[in-house]
Motif scaffolding. Structure first.
Motif, short mmCIF file in Angstrom:
data_model
loop_
_atom_site.label_atom_id
_atom_site.label_comp_id
_atom_site.label_asym_id
_atom_site.label_seq_id
_atom_site.Cartn_x
_atom_site.Cartn_y
_atom_site.Cartn_z
N ASP A 246 17.06 10.77 22.52
CA ASP A 246 15.84 10.96 23.31
C ASP A 246 16.22 10.95 24.78
N MET A 247 16.14 12.11 25.42
CA MET A 247 16.57 12.24 26.81
C MET A 247 15.57 11.61 27.79
N GLU A 248 14.47 11.05 27.27
CA GLU A 248 13.52 10.33 28.11
C GLU A 248 13.59 8.82 27.89
N GLU A 249 14.69 8.35 27.28
CA GLU A 249 14.88 6.91 27.08
C GLU A 249 14.81 6.19 28.43
N LEU A 258 16.52 11.07 34.35
CA LEU A 258 16.11 11.94 35.45
C LEU A 258 15.91 11.14 36.74
N HIS A 259 15.39 9.92 36.63
CA HIS A 259 15.30 9.04 37.80
C HIS A 259 16.69 8.82 38.42
N CYS A 277 16.41 20.35 28.74
CA CYS A 277 15.84 19.29 27.90
C CYS A 277 14.33 19.16 28.06
N LYS A 278 13.78 19.76 29.11
CA LYS A 278 12.33 19.74 29.34
C LYS A 278 11.76 18.32 29.37
N VAL A 279 12.45 17.40 30.05
CA VAL A 279 11.97 16.02 30.12
C VAL A 279 10.73 15.93 31.01
N ASN A 280 10.01 14.85 30.86
CA ASN A 280 8.77 14.64 31.62
C ASN A 280 9.12 14.15 33.04
N PRO A 281 8.75 14.90 34.08
CA PRO A 281 9.08 14.48 35.46
C PRO A 281 8.06 13.51 36.05
N HIS A 282 6.99 13.23 35.31
CA HIS A 282 5.92 12.39 35.84
C HIS A 282 6.06 10.92 35.43
N ILE A 283 7.09 10.57 34.66
CA ILE A 283 7.28 9.18 34.24
C ILE A 283 7.56 8.30 35.47
N LYS A 284 6.89 7.15 35.52
CA LYS A 284 7.06 6.23 36.65
C LYS A 284 7.86 5.00 36.22
N ASP A 285 8.72 4.53 37.13
CA ASP A 285 9.48 3.31 36.85
C ASP A 285 8.62 2.09 37.15
N TYR A 314 5.25 22.08 34.98
CA TYR A 314 5.11 21.12 33.88
C TYR A 314 3.66 20.68 33.73
N PRO A 315 3.13 20.60 32.49
CA PRO A 315 1.73 20.17 32.31
C PRO A 315 1.52 18.77 32.85
N CYS A 316 0.46 18.58 33.62
CA CYS A 316 0.24 17.32 34.32
C CYS A 316 -0.70 16.38 33.58
N SER A 317 -1.67 16.91 32.86
CA SER A 317 -2.66 16.04 32.23
C SER A 317 -2.04 15.27 31.09
N SER A 318 -2.57 14.07 30.87
CA SER A 318 -2.06 13.25 29.78
C SER A 318 -2.32 13.90 28.44
N GLU A 319 -3.43 14.66 28.33
CA GLU A 319 -3.74 15.34 27.07
C GLU A 319 -2.71 16.41 26.78
N SER A 320 -2.38 17.19 27.81
CA SER A 320 -1.38 18.24 27.61
C SER A 320 -0.03 17.65 27.30
N GLN A 321 0.31 16.53 27.95
CA GLN A 321 1.60 15.90 27.72
C GLN A 321 1.72 15.43 26.28
N SER A 322 0.65 14.82 25.74
CA SER A 322 0.71 14.33 24.37
C SER A 322 0.82 15.46 23.37
N GLU A 323 0.21 16.63 23.70
CA GLU A 323 0.29 17.77 22.81
C GLU A 323 1.68 18.37 22.78
N THR A 324 2.36 18.34 23.92
CA THR A 324 3.67 18.99 24.00
C THR A 324 4.83 18.05 23.73
N GLU A 325 4.61 16.73 23.67
CA GLU A 325 5.69 15.76 23.56
C GLU A 325 6.51 15.96 22.28
N ASP A 326 5.81 16.02 21.12
CA ASP A 326 6.53 16.18 19.86
C ASP A 326 7.25 17.52 19.82
#
Length: 337
Positions: A246-249, A258-259, A277-285, A314-326
């Motif tokens: 998982d490249m978003e570990e 990515l951070h 890898c199309k990782v999520n750029p919106h993840i916050k530390d 990259y999709p910004c909404s949490s709904e879009s993120q959950s749809e594209t995550e899997d």
């Protein structure tokens, strides 16, 4: 037998091509399987095979008498092609990469190229399991339980599906033409590790199982991923992606690879993590910073430019993120290839 299978299959390889084109076709496939490692041809072996191939000619005439070949097939030409294929040379290094390609579902671990289809790999491993070790194949399947192919050079190519490929070489042969030490190595391997096809993966506590992930293994995986991002090692990042990591570990500070790559200004690593890898750029530390915030803080203008453009797409909404995550996780391996 394996010889009968091979003799029949050579008729099906590029049937409308001439000898040279058919040989080049096979060589190209083998070179792709071996990645960047050595694959050659021994003319001396070819001439020797032709002169001493009485058993192969006998099998060929037997199959012809039983009408096993297509109409108008030239059996002698097919045997000549078969002897050429028997004279292809590899090293332990290139053979091990070929074995690893079979273990990896047809994807070469060196180049990331999809060389063989999953169905072709399954059929090949089934043949290797049933008749890859000459007259010892039955006993090998019983005691070792892994697909393998031996050669009279003393080589043994062994595949542990979904784990690794091995090529070992030791010239002293037994009475059926298999490497004595090669077989001993394979037997010792499955006595130590949980690799036999019918070993119980849950309750066989006496054996080691590299496939079983513990909490320590996961922690090491996160550390290795972060160090690869820290040093900008794109080759290591590609290996992790191909291994379904998982490249978003996140580490204990909730920071992703990515951070780390962004904070260190490793542009190529950032490009790989985003574009491939199309990782999520919106993840916050834990401090509420995104990778883009880190890049801006340390003044990495190149990274800022890449991330700004990537975040825009990259999709910004949490709904879009959950749809594209899997779907992102499922697509990562395909994109790497």
């Amino acid at each position: 037998t394996a010889q009968e299978h091979c003799t029949k299959m050579v008729f099906l390889l590029q049937p409308n091509s001439n000898k040279a084109e058919r040989f080049d076709y096979v060589m190209e496939y083998l070179k792709k399987m071996a990645g960047t490692e050595y694959v050659g041809f021994s003319n001396a072996t070819f001439q020797s095979e032709k002169e001493t191939g009485d058993r192969n000619f006998a099998i060929g005439y037997y199959l012809k008498e039983k009408k096993c070949f297509p109409k108008n097939a030239n059996m002698i030409a097919a045997l000549d092609f078969y002897f050429q294929l028997c004279s292809i040379e590899v090293t332990c290094e290139s053979g091990s990469v070929m074995a690893a390609t079979l273990a990896n579902g047809g994807i070469c671990p060196i180049t990331g190229e999809q060389v063989l289809s999953a169905e072709a790999v399954r059929n090949t491993l089934s043949l290797m399991h049933s008749c890859g070790m000459y007259d010892f194949s039955g006993q090998f399947a019983f005691h070792v339980g892994l697909p393998a192919k031996s050669g009279v050079s003393g080589a043994v190519l062994l595949v542990v599906p979904n784990v690794m490929g091995i090529m070992c070489w030791s010239p002293p042969l037994d009475r059926v033409g298999n490497s004595v030490r090669g077989i001993h190595f394979c037997q010792e391997l499955v006595s130590l590790f949980n690799f036999h096809n019918y070993d119980n993966l849950r309750h066989f506590a006496r054996k080691l199982d590299p496939r079983r992930q513990s909490l320590d293994d996961r922690n090491k995986s996160v550390v290795n991923l972060m160090f690869a991002a820290y040093s900008g090692d794109v080759s290591a990042l590609r290996r992790f992606a191909l291994s379904a990591v998982d490249m978003e570990e996140k580490d204990y500070d909730s920071r992703t690879a990515l951070h780390v790559a962004s904070a260190e200004g490793n542009v190529e690593a950032v490009i790989f993590l985003t574009e491939t890898c199309k990782v999520n750029p919106h993840i916050k530390d834990r401090w509420g910073n995104t990778p883009l915030d880190d890049a801006r803080q340390f003044g990495w203008d190149g990274v800022v430019s890449v991330l700004t453009e990537y975040q825009r797409m990259y999709p910004c909404s949490s709904e879009s993120q959950s749809e594209t995550e899997d779907q992102r996780k499922l697509d990562t391996l395909k994109v790497v290839v």
